[in-house]
Write a protein that holds these residues in place. Structure first.
Motif, PDB file in Angstrom:
ATOM      1  N   GLU A 165     -72.056 -60.392  96.110  1.00  0.00           N
ATOM      2  CA  GLU A 165     -71.416 -59.861  94.919  1.00  0.00           C
ATOM      3  C   GLU A 165     -70.693 -60.960  94.151  1.00  0.00           C
ATOM      4  N   VAL A 166     -70.739 -60.849  92.825  1.00  0.00           N
ATOM      5  CA  VAL A 166     -70.130 -61.850  91.947  1.00  0.00           C
ATOM      6  C   VAL A 166     -69.333 -61.130  90.862  1.00  0.00           C
ATOM      7  N   GLU A 167     -68.167 -61.674  90.542  1.00  0.00           N
ATOM      8  CA  GLU A 167     -67.382 -61.203  89.407  1.00  0.00           C
ATOM      9  C   GLU A 167     -67.189 -62.370  88.457  1.00  0.00           C
ATOM     10  N   LEU A 168     -67.433 -62.118  87.167  1.00  0.00           N
ATOM     11  CA  LEU A 168     -67.446 -63.174  86.163  1.00  0.00           C
ATOM     12  C   LEU A 168     -66.336 -62.969  85.138  1.00  0.00           C
ATOM     13  N   SER A 169     -65.525 -63.997  84.965  1.00  0.00           N
ATOM     14  CA  SER A 169     -64.549 -64.007  83.881  1.00  0.00           C
ATOM     15  C   SER A 169     -65.219 -64.635  82.668  1.00  0.00           C
ATOM     16  N   THR A 172     -65.434 -65.011  76.168  1.00  0.00           N
ATOM     17  CA  THR A 172     -65.393 -64.216  74.940  1.00  0.00           C
ATOM     18  C   THR A 172     -64.875 -62.801  75.163  1.00  0.00           C
ATOM     19  N   ALA A 173     -64.555 -62.452  76.409  1.00  0.00           N
ATOM     20  CA  ALA A 173     -64.007 -61.133  76.737  1.00  0.00           C
ATOM     21  C   ALA A 173     -62.907 -61.328  77.774  1.00  0.00           C
ATOM     22  N   PRO A 174     -61.674 -61.647  77.344  1.00  0.00           N
ATOM     23  CA  PRO A 174     -60.591 -61.978  78.280  1.00  0.00           C
ATOM     24  C   PRO A 174     -60.437 -60.943  79.385  1.00  0.00           C
ATOM     25  N   SER A 175     -60.370 -61.424  80.619  1.00  0.00           N
ATOM     26  CA  SER A 175     -60.317 -60.518  81.767  1.00  0.00           C
ATOM     27  C   SER A 175     -59.048 -59.678  81.772  1.00  0.00           C
ATOM     28  N   GLY A 176     -57.950 -60.203  81.205  1.00  0.00           N
ATOM     29  CA  GLY A 176     -56.721 -59.430  81.174  1.00  0.00           C
ATOM     30  C   GLY A 176     -56.835 -58.167  80.352  1.00  0.00           C
ATOM     31  N   ALA A 177     -57.742 -58.175  79.380  1.00  0.00           N
ATOM     32  CA  ALA A 177     -57.917 -57.007  78.515  1.00  0.00           C
ATOM     33  C   ALA A 177     -59.120 -56.161  78.894  1.00  0.00           C
ATOM     34  N   PHE A 178     -60.199 -56.812  79.371  1.00  0.00           N
ATOM     35  CA  PHE A 178     -61.455 -56.087  79.578  1.00  0.00           C
ATOM     36  C   PHE A 178     -61.970 -56.112  81.009  1.00  0.00           C
ATOM     37  N   GLY A 179     -61.293 -56.815  81.902  1.00  0.00           N
ATOM     38  CA  GLY A 179     -61.758 -56.873  83.278  1.00  0.00           C
ATOM     39  C   GLY A 179     -62.806 -57.954  83.481  1.00  0.00           C
ATOM     40  N   LEU A 180     -63.496 -57.892  84.624  1.00  0.00           N
ATOM     41  CA  LEU A 180     -64.486 -58.888  85.003  1.00  0.00           C
ATOM     42  C   LEU A 180     -65.883 -58.282  84.966  1.00  0.00           C
ATOM     43  N   LEU A 181     -66.845 -59.094  84.579  1.00  0.00           N
ATOM     44  CA  LEU A 181     -68.240 -58.682  84.528  1.00  0.00           C
ATOM     45  C   LEU A 181     -68.815 -58.724  85.942  1.00  0.00           C
ATOM     46  N   ARG A 182     -69.516 -57.660  86.339  1.00  0.00           N
ATOM     47  CA  ARG A 182     -70.058 -57.564  87.699  1.00  0.00           C
ATOM     48  C   ARG A 182     -71.506 -58.065  87.753  1.00  0.00           C
ATOM     49  N   GLY A 183     -71.870 -58.622  88.903  1.00  0.00           N
ATOM     50  CA  GLY A 183     -73.242 -59.062  89.117  1.00  0.00           C
ATOM     51  C   GLY A 183     -73.485 -59.374  90.578  1.00  0.00           C
ATOM     52  N   THR A 184     -74.700 -59.777  90.891  1.00  0.00           N
ATOM     53  CA  THR A 184     -75.072 -60.199  92.245  1.00  0.00           C
ATOM     54  C   THR A 184     -75.921 -61.460  92.144  1.00  0.00           C
ATOM     55  N   ILE A 185     -75.888 -62.262  93.190  1.00  0.00           N
ATOM     56  CA  ILE A 185     -76.704 -63.470  93.204  1.00  0.00           C
ATOM     57  C   ILE A 185     -78.175 -63.085  93.244  1.00  0.00           C
ATOM     58  N   GLY A 186     -78.954 -63.634  92.297  1.00  0.00           N
ATOM     59  CA  GLY A 186     -80.391 -63.413  92.297  1.00  0.00           C
ATOM     60  C   GLY A 186     -81.136 -64.504  93.035  1.00  0.00           C
ATOM     61  N   SER A 187     -80.670 -65.757  92.884  1.00  0.00           N
ATOM     62  CA  SER A 187     -81.322 -66.879  93.555  1.00  0.00           C
ATOM     63  C   SER A 187     -80.355 -68.041  93.669  1.00  0.00           C
ATOM     64  N   VAL A 188     -80.612 -68.895  94.661  1.00  0.00           N
ATOM     65  CA  VAL A 188     -79.851 -70.127  94.869  1.00  0.00           C
ATOM     66  C   VAL A 188     -80.862 -71.260  94.978  1.00  0.00           C
ATOM     67  N   SER A 189     -80.703 -72.302  94.183  1.00  0.00           N
ATOM     68  CA  SER A 189     -81.661 -73.408  94.227  1.00  0.00           C
ATOM     69  C   SER A 189     -81.615 -74.082  95.595  1.00  0.00           C
ATOM     70  N   PRO A 190     -82.780 -74.417  96.154  1.00  0.00           N
ATOM     71  CA  PRO A 190     -82.801 -75.018  97.500  1.00  0.00           C
ATOM     72  C   PRO A 190     -82.269 -76.444  97.525  1.00  0.00           C
ATOM     73  N   TYR A 191     -82.291 -77.121  96.372  1.00  0.00           N
ATOM     74  CA  TYR A 191     -81.852 -78.505  96.309  1.00  0.00           C
ATOM     75  C   TYR A 191     -80.777 -78.666  95.235  1.00  0.00           C
ATOM     76  N   THR A 192     -80.008 -79.740  95.355  1.00  0.00           N
ATOM     77  CA  THR A 192     -79.009 -80.025  94.322  1.00  0.00           C
ATOM     78  C   THR A 192     -79.699 -80.493  93.043  1.00  0.00           C
ATOM     79  N   LEU A 193     -79.014 -80.319  91.923  1.00  0.00           N
ATOM     80  CA  LEU A 193     -79.573 -80.675  90.623  1.00  0.00           C
ATOM     81  C   LEU A 193     -79.113 -82.059  90.200  1.00  0.00           C
ATOM     82  N   THR A 194     -80.017 -82.822  89.618  1.00  0.00           N
ATOM     83  CA  THR A 194     -79.647 -84.108  89.036  1.00  0.00           C
ATOM     84  C   THR A 194     -78.955 -83.884  87.700  1.00  0.00           C
TER      85      THR A 194
END
Length: 270
Positions: A165-169, A172-194
């Motif tokens: 589970e993920v919560e996103l601040s 453009t929609a301050p969390s103090g007024a509108f809360g946090l956007l909900r989501g879930t991890i869809g994928s994680v890259s197997p390697y680090t990014l350059t």
């Protein structure tokens, strides 16, 4: 003499052997019981309690293919910029015209469809082959949708997995007024990014600097939880979230829930 008289008088009095001896006042016993109960509760919580373990990292709202750069295959002087930020572009559409050293007009076209989010050139500017001219948020893939791309330092990405589970601040929609956007991890890259890979996803070196301040990151793609009852079309920690649709290219800070841990194990660093 007065004090000596009182001392002699007490010596003549018989011992009060039948009087009860007060070992502790009632207030002392109450305080002792309170301390013992508090310590017992603290020990139970230390070994049996559960506290959430989270990872915080920066990211942005974008489309699933991210943002890509249009580069010029020609060198010369820019004669016309035909697209502006927020303009939609189609595959093969001309975005810039360049006059080369022989005086020929060259057209730089977009190799993908999407929406222009930034320009790197202006009229009259001299560019070399390979120079970026515009950044475009791609919307031309079959499974195009709004997602959050979060860049998590590799050492903090251990244990992250699809479904967390993920919560996103959202900036453009301050969390103090509108809360946090909900989501879930869809994928994680197997390697680090350059550095180049991050730049390619977010639309250039300047935009990538925010995500490259520490160790090389892994890309975590967050699928936003839909909710047709809210104005934005997504689920929030508040009842309805902001009273408008969400736009892309908004900065977010993701709080990823990776599980729960006892305070005892957390203190030991397990």
């Amino acid at each position: 003499m007065k004090f000596r008289f009182k001392a002699l008088q007490r010596m003549r009095e018989p011992d009060e052997l039948d009087s009860p001896t007060l070992l502790a006042a009632p207030r002392g016993w109450i305080a002792l019981f309170v301390v013992m109960i508090t310590m017992t509760a603290a020990l139970l919580w230390t070994f049996g309690g559960r506290i959430p373990v989270t990872v915080d990292s920066p990211g942005l709202l974008t489309h699933s293919s991210g943002t890509a750069l249009i580069q010029s295959p020609y060198g010369g002087m820019v004669r016309a910029v035909l697209a502006q930020p927020a303009d939609p572009v189609k595959l093969g559409q001309t975005v810039v015209r360049v006059e080369d050293a022989e005086g020929r007009t060259r057209e730089i076209t977009s190799p993908f469809g999407g929406q222009v989010v930034g320009l790197s050139v202006t009229d009259g500017q001299v560019i070399a082959p390979g120079s970026p001219v515009a950044s475009v948020e791609r919307t031309d893939t079959p499974q195009d949708r709004m997602v959050a791309m979060v860049f998590v330092p590799a050492e903090r990405a251990i244990g992250l997995a699809p479904g967390n589970e993920v919560e996103l601040s959202v900036s453009t929609a301050p969390s103090g007024a509108f809360g946090l956007l909900r989501g879930t991890i869809g994928s994680v890259s197997p390697y680090t990014l350059t550095r180049e890979a991050v730049s390619g996803l977010v639309g250039g070196e300047l935009a990538a600097q925010r995500y490259l301040s520490g160790s090389p990151p892994k890309l975590v793609t967050v699928e936003l939880t839909p909710d047709a009852s809210t104005p934005s079309g997504f689920a929030w920690t508040s009842q309805s979230g902001p009273p408008m649709r969400l736009g892309t290219q908004a900065s977010v800070t993701a709080t990823i829930n990776v599980g729960r841990q006892t305070p005892f194990n957390l203190i030991l660093g397990r």
